[in-house]
Structure formats: structure tokens, C-alpha cells
Scaffold this active site. Structure first.
Site, short mmCIF file in Angstrom:
data_model
loop_
_atom_site.label_atom_id
_atom_site.label_comp_id
_atom_site.label_asym_id
_atom_site.label_seq_id
_atom_site.Cartn_x
_atom_site.Cartn_y
_atom_site.Cartn_z
N ASP A 29 36.11 36.63 49.08
CA ASP A 29 34.99 35.97 48.55
C ASP A 29 35.29 34.86 47.58
O ASP A 29 35.18 35.19 45.95
CB ASP A 29 34.08 37.25 48.06
CG ASP A 29 33.48 37.77 49.15
OD1 ASP A 29 33.64 37.58 50.17
OD2 ASP A 29 32.89 38.84 49.09
N GLU A 83 37.50 47.83 52.91
CA GLU A 83 38.59 48.65 52.03
C GLU A 83 38.67 49.86 51.83
O GLU A 83 39.72 50.49 51.40
CB GLU A 83 38.14 47.64 50.38
CG GLU A 83 38.59 46.24 50.47
CD GLU A 83 37.35 45.42 51.30
OE1 GLU A 83 37.70 44.33 51.59
OE2 GLU A 83 36.22 46.12 51.11
N ASP A 134 34.70 43.11 58.03
CA ASP A 134 34.55 42.92 56.62
C ASP A 134 34.32 44.30 56.19
O ASP A 134 34.30 45.26 56.60
CB ASP A 134 33.22 42.15 56.70
CG ASP A 134 33.20 41.32 54.99
OD1 ASP A 134 34.19 41.54 54.20
OD2 ASP A 134 32.35 40.56 54.67
#
Length: 955
Positions: free
Chosen positions: A623, A550, A547
């Protein structure tokens, strides 16, 4: 920051909403007051960032007008480009040229207009590659970044070395154009003045794709900073030093014969890409490709999300399908230009073809582009897959249902959740743990209070055929007592800031640094951390979730790393930002591969993605929120990912944020059961939402949805193998299977699973029925009742307790109908074949089986059968290649039922060969589940082995 300071994920504003934080502060009563104060001050520092990052506020993120390269590119008018192609030759099998700006004064010097080098390369199966870069002989300040490790190594072996070109004068030009053969019936053209590159059909001359037809190409060359130059860019409180000045690239691309364009994820938008600029389009932003950590993203927005794939497809009734891919990892913005956008232009382009024009803009990098000529939808995705690779073959367990929550509290909670699935007869395969399972957000560790016996916990799950997934993120807690940080800091393995120091940003652990995954040596070091001796408490049944890759930086510009941060090789972060998560995913996948000596297929879920991600694992849509609109938009998001190479994707069932009402949760399970990655997940501020918590009737509906998924796993697994071999996705937009049916071109409420099943979601509350478009020229059989519906029109279908799903005539679907706890228990179960005959009384289908876990299938250890039904006879044909010696895959599984839909006669029995025995034919249920009342023609217990050649004739 103290090693005892635990900063939880944001809960809007209150740290006390996190029950696990309370647990730590209660059980660790000896925590010193100075540590508490330190944590509090650190948390206060974060709040100013978290409040803006974790709520949707447009002003927190840059729009095009606040992004100088985008604003400059968007302001340019057609015919801006004045480059011409000169010195055209064939060298090393490529057509090459210099791109120069004619100078009125040949003696003037201007480094910003040094020649550029263009090359055109031709590859098998209709692929044209075009590269444009600065001329190295002009000694630019540094080499521009070319993205490594994305193009598969075997692609270069498919290069067709050009031997010659022909010259042609186009449109009365004063200079020659240069024409090279591309593929069967197609050729590529380099027009030298004005500069243009396009692909056309040889016979008709009709264009397929074209570059710079509107003259919008611009290439800002690197420069050496001189006194007085101010290249800094500022956004809110952040400053980007931009040491090499503006270095953006922009150009127009046109798609001919196109009714719609698709692709370029990730955006929460419709499947078809709507125009973003042109007459009647006000205040619209381009589609942004910039990997960001976005909280509660909104639907129908061109705003960039967690991943970026700069690959666009077009489709139209007259031309078919084509595609365009730009291999570039810098921020990108893409306009889809509305009809009439160029009304004031004097440029003349073919008027007898529908055309969609687009504008591509990137902050940095080079032009490294690929033209895919199709002409069929599956041709284009196969062509793209030949460049970036096909999807990894997943383990069988990964295609089942996954149960996740931030966070399952402790080992007792894990045991309870696992037992409740069995108590309620709901199958599942994987239980997940989020960040709270770690010791203070230090990855590769376990909280010794909450998870004191991680190996025993995993082994207990494994005893029932289940696995566990834990989270490992790229931010590393800056704690001198943390072994990962100590090694990374000592060895220089962190990304640097613009001054050359280890970059220090804020994320879940507080002060964090980020592993520089661009360096292959560092990726190898990271992979070693997954060894059992390194990741203590891990077992063979443990897999990984990446997770925040990015990468997310709470106090960074736009919640990400500064663009002038430095990576291995002096590469600025701006040049590779969109690929950072890809390299992290790659290294993690390689770690699981190493852990098992290369024998076990890894399972790694990643939030960030880039072209090539499909080779390393799975992604999800991030999300999302518990709303009907987010359920609705999840379907085109996942279809778009499949079109652009990433077939193993899904959305959090029920929405990550918020509390779904019961009806929404049920409908979400019903849709998600047919999507490739099937996982329930929720934020820790939400109410618990395991499927048994909503009353017996709703539990039954969710159980049925999950059981249908398990019933269809043989079909899904066969489709995953097809994706692994060809790149064709598991779930497909209708137009991929029905490219001539215009009613399918912009339909993204329904989708195909393979070529055999059509799924129509229900996206509104209190719905008792659903209206479904069934593509023409086919009969469609309701998967619950077996009722036949004629295609080519809208059908109103009862949908109070289930969503409409149909089997297409002419297909055969394999199933396993016995209900088990997990995929492991299903291994030796018999199969059911559902035959839906077409108007000729015929049907075909396939079944792929292997051991479900290893790479032995690459040596030929698998079963691959084609089932053909014609003239009342079903035949099983072997499609498998010869296996290496000693690697045969054997199965004693049999077929226990064969269901016939649409068969006109009423046979009494069936003759089975070569065993020369008979089987009964009778009426039986279509589905073995609650509420199923259909009665269909069934061959009972033919008991033929799936691995054998045989035939069954109806009598």
C-alpha cells in the site's frame, strides 16, 4: 454477525465513503433494522483498531526496546558467548560438535545450559550450511520449529559428504580448530574455543564470512514453566502467554572485503543497508523482519513491511560478493553495525580487509543458516536459488500491463474500462477486481447484483485475449451459511487460539477465522476450492490475487495474529508467522495448477512473502502512496526483491493511496514499464486515474510507456526464462553487471534490465533533463535517438517527455514493434533485432520463445536462439536442448528488421544464408512511436525465421 453485514475496507473514519456500501444499503431496502444495528456496533468495534492500524503511528507497533528478545540481544557486549565446541566428529557426511558451557562446578544442573548440537554440511558450488539446535537427548519441552517446504528437494542431492577434517591451532588458541574443504580454493573452519565458524580462502587465509567472531551468540533454550515464573509479554492491550518462556537466538555475522551490504527485504529504504547501531548513530532501529499490514508506509525506514527474506549479500571491490541466509520464520531484527561499534572490544580480527559486522536476532526457531561464497554477484544469487528455488516461469500475458482498482463497480464498469483501452489504442492484458466483487466479503463468490454474469464477463475479455484476476484472502467470514466456513469449522481447519478454540479475529468481513495453511492436508483442501465446480463463475481466464496474508487481523496485536495462537503440530504462531502468507500463496497456486490438470502455469499475486515465494508467483510492494518519494523508493525495493530471489515484483503505478498529480503519474508509468510486474492500482477514495483521463498529451506519454513495454516483451520474456533457469533477476542493480565499477555500488536511481538496458528514472517534478551515470568501459546508445555516449562519467540527458534509457554496447535486444491490444494478438508478429556493437564491432543477445502458457517447455518445447554479430556478420545459433518426441514448439515468426547501432561502415545490402538471397540496408526509425525522429542503419525484411539457423553478412 449477520450474513448481510458488509464491512468495507477502512476509509479513514467514514463507512459512507464506500460507494458500493451505499449501493447495497440502497438496493437492499428490506435489510432489517436489527441487522443494521448489529453491523453498526461491529463497525464501531473496528474503528478503535482501524484508526490506529490505517494511519502511520509509530506507537502502534513495537520497537526494539518494546520487544524483549531484541532489547536483550542488543544490550549484550562482545565476548558474551562462553560456549565451546567439543566431541567434534564426522557423522552422516557432516562435521558435528556439541556446544557446551564450561562449568566451574561439574555437579551443578542447569537446563538452560544443556548442550547444543552444531552441524556443518557442505554442498556443491560453494555453499556451507550450519545448523544449531537443542540436544534431543536432553528431552526439551518440545521440538523447536524447523521451516518446512522452503528448501527445494533437489538441494539435498547436491550435498558433498565429508570424509575427513584437518586440525589447526589458530591465533595461539589452547584448543584445536577443525578445517574442512568447501569449494575450489575455499575451506570452512570450526574454531572450538572461543566458538567461531568462518569461511576463508585456502591460499591467502583471507576470510569471506564469519559467525560469532565477536562472541554475541546466544541461544535461549525452551523450559518447563515453574511456579512463580512470569513469562507473559504485554504490548498495549494484548498479552502473549509465552508458554515455553524466552526462546530467542542471536549472533553476529561478519562480511569481509565488503564495501556495502544489501538484501533482507522488505523495507522502504535505499538499496544499500545503512548502519543502524554504532558511533554517531542515534535512536535507530534494527531492520525488522515481521510481516505486517502497514498502511501508507513511510520511506527511508527500517520498519518491517509485508514480507520477510532473511538473506543478506555483501559486495566490495577487493573481495567481490558473498551472501548469508538464515532459514527462520519467526520475527527477526537485524542490525548493521557501524564502523567503530566494537571499539572497546579486545577481540582481534583481520585488519587488512574491509569488514561489515551485523547482528541477527530472532524470537524463536533454530539456527539453520547458509554461507554463500560467491565470489561474483550472479554466483551468489545462483547459490541462493539452488537452496530456495528459481522463479516460476510466468505466462506471457502476466508480463504485460495490468489494470486494477479497488474497485471496478460492476460488469458495466468493467466493459467500459476495457473498451476505453481499445478506443485510446493502449494495450493491456489483465483487468482486476478487488473485494467488492464478492457477496459480502465471502471469497469464491460474486455479488449477484453487481456481477450477475461473471462467466460471460470473463469470456468477453478473453475474446480480445485478456484475462481477469479476482481477490481471495485468508480470513474467512464466520457465517454458518457460508460453505467455506462450514467446511473449515467442521474439519478443524482453522488456526486455534492459545486455549485451543478456533481463532476469531476481525478483518474485512467482520468476525473471521484463518485457514491453517501449515498443514499440507489443509492446503490440498484449499487448492480444491479453485475447481470450476467449487468456484462458481470462474473460467480458464480467471487468475488470483492473495492480499492481507501476513496475516492481517484488525484487532490483533500490531494488526496481526497473536504469537501464542496454535497451528498444526502444536506450532505457535510466533514460530512461523513470516511464513504464513507463503503457505497461503503456495496453496492458492497449487489450486490453479489443479484446476487445469497441471497444464496451465498459475498466476497468483501475493502481498506477503518468504524465501521460496518465487516458485509460486508474483509479489508487489503493498500500500504505497502517490508521492515522488514513493516512486523513488520503489526502485530499490524491487531491486532488493530481485537480489533475494523474487524477481517478478512491482509497485502500484501512481501509488495506492492519494491522488498523484499528472506529472507524477506519467513518470511512474515511464519507470514501471521497465520493472518486472507492471500494474496500475488505486484506493477507492482516490479519483479515477485510467491513462486516458489526463488530456491527450499525457495520454500519449502514458500510451508510449505502455507500448514500449509491449515492444520489449520478447526481451523481458527471455529474461524471465533466464531467471527461471538460473535465479538471476530480470531487473538488476548496476553493480551486478559492473562489479568492478565502484560508482555503481550504491546507485539505486538507475537499474539494469537484463545485461542490455540501463534505465534512469526521473524522480522530481518539473524535470527537463536527468543526470545519469553510465558505467565505464562501455558505449551507451540512447534508446530513443540512437545517440552514443561514453561510459565512466555522468551524462546530462534531455528528459522532458521520457526517461533516459540506454542500450549497452555489445548487446542484441529482441523486440516486437507492431502495436496490438494484448499479448495474444502479438503471437505471430515478426521480430526486430537491435544490435549495439562494442569497440570491437561485436555484439551478442538471446531470444527465448515458447507457447507462453503451458509446461511443455519443460519437455523441450521451446525456441532458444543466440545471436552473434562479429566481423560484419550476424549468426543465429540454436541453444535449445532436444525436445521429447511430439513436443516440439514451432513458430513461423520471422525477423523483419535488424537495426545496427555504432556500426562504422555504410553497407548497401546484406547477403542471407543458407537461402542465398539479399536484403536491403537503409536508414530507418529506431523506435516506432510518437515523436520518434531518429534515423539508424537498418536491414529491411531479411525474413529469416526465428527458429532457424542462418547468417546475414553486411556487404
Amino acid at each position: 454477525m449477520s450474513s448481510e453485514c458488509l464491512l468495507p475496507k477502512p476509509t479513514h473514519i467514514s463507512i459512507l465513503k464506500n460507494p458500493y456500501y451505499d449501493h447495497h444499503t440502497t438496493d437492499r431496502s428490506t435489510m432489517k433494522s436489527v441487522v443494521v444495528l448489529h453491523c453498526f456496533l461491529g463497525f464501531i468495534l473496528l474503528l478503535s483498531h482501524l484508526n490506529s492500524v490505517y494511519s502511520w503511528k509509530k506507537e502502534e507497533f513495537r520497537n526494539c526496546n518494546q520487544t524483549p528478545f531484541c532489547k536483550r540481544a542488543r544490550s549484550r557486549k562482545p565476548q558474551h558467548c562462553n560456549l565451546i565446541a567439543t566431541d567434534v566428529i564426522i557423522a552422516d557426511g557432516d562435521l558435528t560438535a556439541k556446544l557446551i558451557t564450561p562449568k566451574e562446578n561439574p555437579h551443578e544442573e542447569d537446563s538452560s545450559s544443556n548442550p547444543l548440537i552444531l552441524s556443518l554440511s557442505v554442498y556443491e558450488n560453494g555453499i556451507l550450511r550450519m545448523k544449531i539446535d537443542e540436544d534431543p537427548s536432553q528431552n526439551p519441552p518440545k521440538k523447536r520449529f524447523e521451516v518446512p517446504d522452503v528448501i527445494v528437494p533437489e538441494f539435498e542431492s547436491k550435498k558433498l559428504w565429508l570424509q575427513r577434517y584437518t586440525k589447526q591451532v589458530i591465533h595461539g588458541d589452547s584448543a584445536d580448530s577443525f578445517v574442512v574443504y568447501l569449494f575450489d580454493g575455499y575451506e570452512a573452519v570450526l574454531r572450538s574455543d572461543p566458538l567461531e565458524v568462518f569461511v576463508r580462502e585456502q591460499t591467502s587465509g583471507k576470510r569471506v564470512l564469519s559467525f560469532n567472531s565477536h562472541g554475541l551468540f546466544d541461544f535461549e533454550q525452551l523450559r518447563v514453566k515453574k511456579e512463580g515464573d512470569d513469562w507473559e509479554e504485554r504490548f498495549r492491550s494484548h498479552t502473549d502467554s509465552r508458554p515455553y518462556g524466552p526462546q530467542s537466538i542471536s549472533f553476529d555475522m561478519s562480511f569481509y572485503g565488503a564495501d556495502f551490504v544489501y538484501g533482507i527485504p522488505e523495507h522502504a529504504t535505499s538499496l544499500t543497508l545503512k548502519p543502524t547501531k554504532g558511533p554517531g548513530i542515534e535512536e535507530s532501529e534494527p531492520y525488522r523482519l515481521f510481516n505486517l499490514d502497514v498502511f501508507e508506509y513511510i520511506h527511508e525506514s527500517p520498519f518491517g513491511l509485508y514480507g520477510s527474506i532473511p538473506f543478506m549479500l555483501s559486495h566490495g571491490r577487493t573481495r567481490g560478493t558473498s551472501g548469508f541466509f538464515w532459514l527462520n520464520a519467526a520475527e527477526m531484527q537485524i542490525d548493521v553495525l557501524g564502523s567503530g561499534w566494537d571499539a572497546e572490544s579486545s577481540i582481534m580480527l583481520p585488519s587488512d580487509q574491509n569488514r561489515i559486522d551485523t547482528l541477527w536476532m530472532s524470537e524463536a526457531g533454530i539456527v539453520d543458516t547458509f554461507f554463500f561464497i560467491g565470489p561474483k554477484p550472479k554466483d551468489v544469487v545462483k547459490q541462493y536459488a539452488s537452496v530456495t528455488g528459481t522463479s516460476a516461469m510466468p505466462q506471457l500475458f502476466a508480463t504485460g500491463y495490468h489494470q486494477c482498482r479497488w474497485n471496478y463497480r460492476d460488469e458495466e464498469d468493467v466493459k467500459n474500462v476495457d473498451s476505453k483501452f481499445d478506443e485510446h489504442d493502449i494495450p493491456y492484458d489483465v483487468l482486476w477486481l478487488d473485494i467488492e466483487h464478492t457477496d459480502g466479503k465471502r471469497y469464491f463468490t460474486w455479488d449477484k447484483v453487481l456481477f450477475p454474469n461473471p462467466e460471460e464477463m470473463q469470456k468477453d475479455l478473453a475474446s480480445r485475449g485478456r484475462r481477469m484476476v479476482t481477490i481471495v484472502d485468508p480470513h474467512i467470514k464466520r457465517d454458518e451459511n457460508y460453505h467455506i466456513h462450514k467446511e473449515a469449522s467442521k474439519n478443524g481447519y482453522y488456526v486455534k487460539d492459545a486455549s485451543g478454540k478456533d481463532y476469531d479475529g476481525w478483518c474485512w468481513p467482520g468476525s473471521s477465522s484463518y485457514i491453517d495453511m501449515v498443514n499440507p492436508e489443509i492446503r490440498s483442501w484449499w487448492a480444491d476450492k479453485f475447481a470450476y465446480t467449487q468456484y462458481l463463475g470462474s473460467t480458464p481466464s480467471l487468475y488470483i490475487w492473495n492480499d492481507m496474508n501476513e496475516p492481517s487481523v484488525f484487532n490483533g496485536p500490531e494488526v496481526t495474529m497473536p504469537r501464542d495462537a496454535l497451528h498444526y503440530g502444536n506450532i505457535e504462531h510466533r514460530e512461523l508467522h513470516n511464513a504464513y502468507g507463503y503457505y497461503f500463496h503456495m496453496a492458492t497456486s497449487d489450486g490453479l495448477l489443479k484446476r487445469e490438470g497441471g497444464n496451465d502455469r498459475p498466476f497468483v499475486l501475493s502481498r506477503a512473502f518468504f524465501p521460496g515465494t518465487q516458485r509460486y508467483g508474483t509479489v508487489w510492494t503493498g500500500d504505497n502512496t502517490a508521492t515522488w518519494e514513493q516512486l523513488r523508493v520503489s526502485v530499490p525495493m524491487i531491486l532488493t526483491l530481485g537480489l533475494t530471489g523474487i524477481t517478478f515484483s512491482g509497485a502500484d503505478v501512481g501509488g495506492f493511496f492519494g491522488n498523484p498529480d499528472t506529472e507524477l503519474l506519467v513518470r511512474w508509468y515511464q519507470v514501471a514499464a521497465y520493472l518486472p510486474f507492471f500494474r496500475g492500482h488505486a484506493h477507492h477514495d482516490t479519483k479515477r486515474r485510467e491513462p486516458w483521463l489526463f488530456g491527450e498529451h499525457n495520454t500519449e506519454l502514458m500510451r508510449d510507456a505502455i507500448r514500449v513495454r509491449y515492444t520489449l516483451l520478447p526481451y523481458f520474456y527471455t529474461l524471465f526464462r533466464e531467471a527461471n533457469v538460473s535465479g538471476v533477476p530480470v531487473t538488476r542493480p548496476l553493480w551486478m553487471e559492473f562489479p568492478d565499477d565502484e560508482a555503481t555500488f550504491n546507485n539505486d536511481e538507475a537499474f539494469m534490465v537484463g545485461n542490455g538496458l540501463l534505465v534512469q528514472g526521473v524522480y522530481t517534478e518539473h524535470a527537463k533533463d536527468a543526470t545519469v551515470y553510465l558505467p565505464k568501459d562501455h558505449t551507451w546508445y540512447d534508446l530513443r535517438s540512437g545517440t552514443a555516449y561514453k561510459g565512466g562519467k555522468m551524462q546530462k540527458i534531455e528528459a522532458s517527455d521520457a526517461i533516459p534509457v540506454f542500450q549497452r554496447s555489445g548487446t542484441i535486444i529482441p523486440r516486437k514493434d507492431r502495436f496490438r491490444r494484448s499479448t495474444v494478438q502479438m503471437e505471430n508478429d515478426p521480430y526486430t533485432l537491435v544490435i549495439a556493437v562494442n569497440s570491437l564491432g561485436e555484439a551478442e543477445g538471446e531470444l527465448y520463445i515458447d507457447d507462453g502458457k503451458s509446461y511443455e517447455f519443460k519437455k523441450g518445447a521451446y525456441i532458444h536462439r543466440r545471436f552473434i554479430f562479429s566481423d560484419g556478420k550476424l549468426t543465429s545459433v540454436n541453444l535449445a536442448t532436444s525436445a521429447s518426441e511430439g513436443t516440439n514448439f514451432l513458430s513461423d515468426c520471422t525477423i523483419e528488421r535488424i537495426i545496427l547501432l555504432g556500426h562504422s561502415s555504410k553497407p548497401k545490402s546484406a547477403q542471407i544464408e543458407p537461402s542465398n538471397h539479399a536484403a536491403e540496408v537503409e536508414l530507418g526509425p529506431l523506435q516506432i512511436q510518437s515523436g520518434a525522429r531518429s534515423s539508424v542503419l537498418t536491414i529491411r525484411k531479411p525474413n529469416v525465421r526465428v527458429s532457424d539457423d542462418w547468417s546475414i553478412k553486411l556487404l
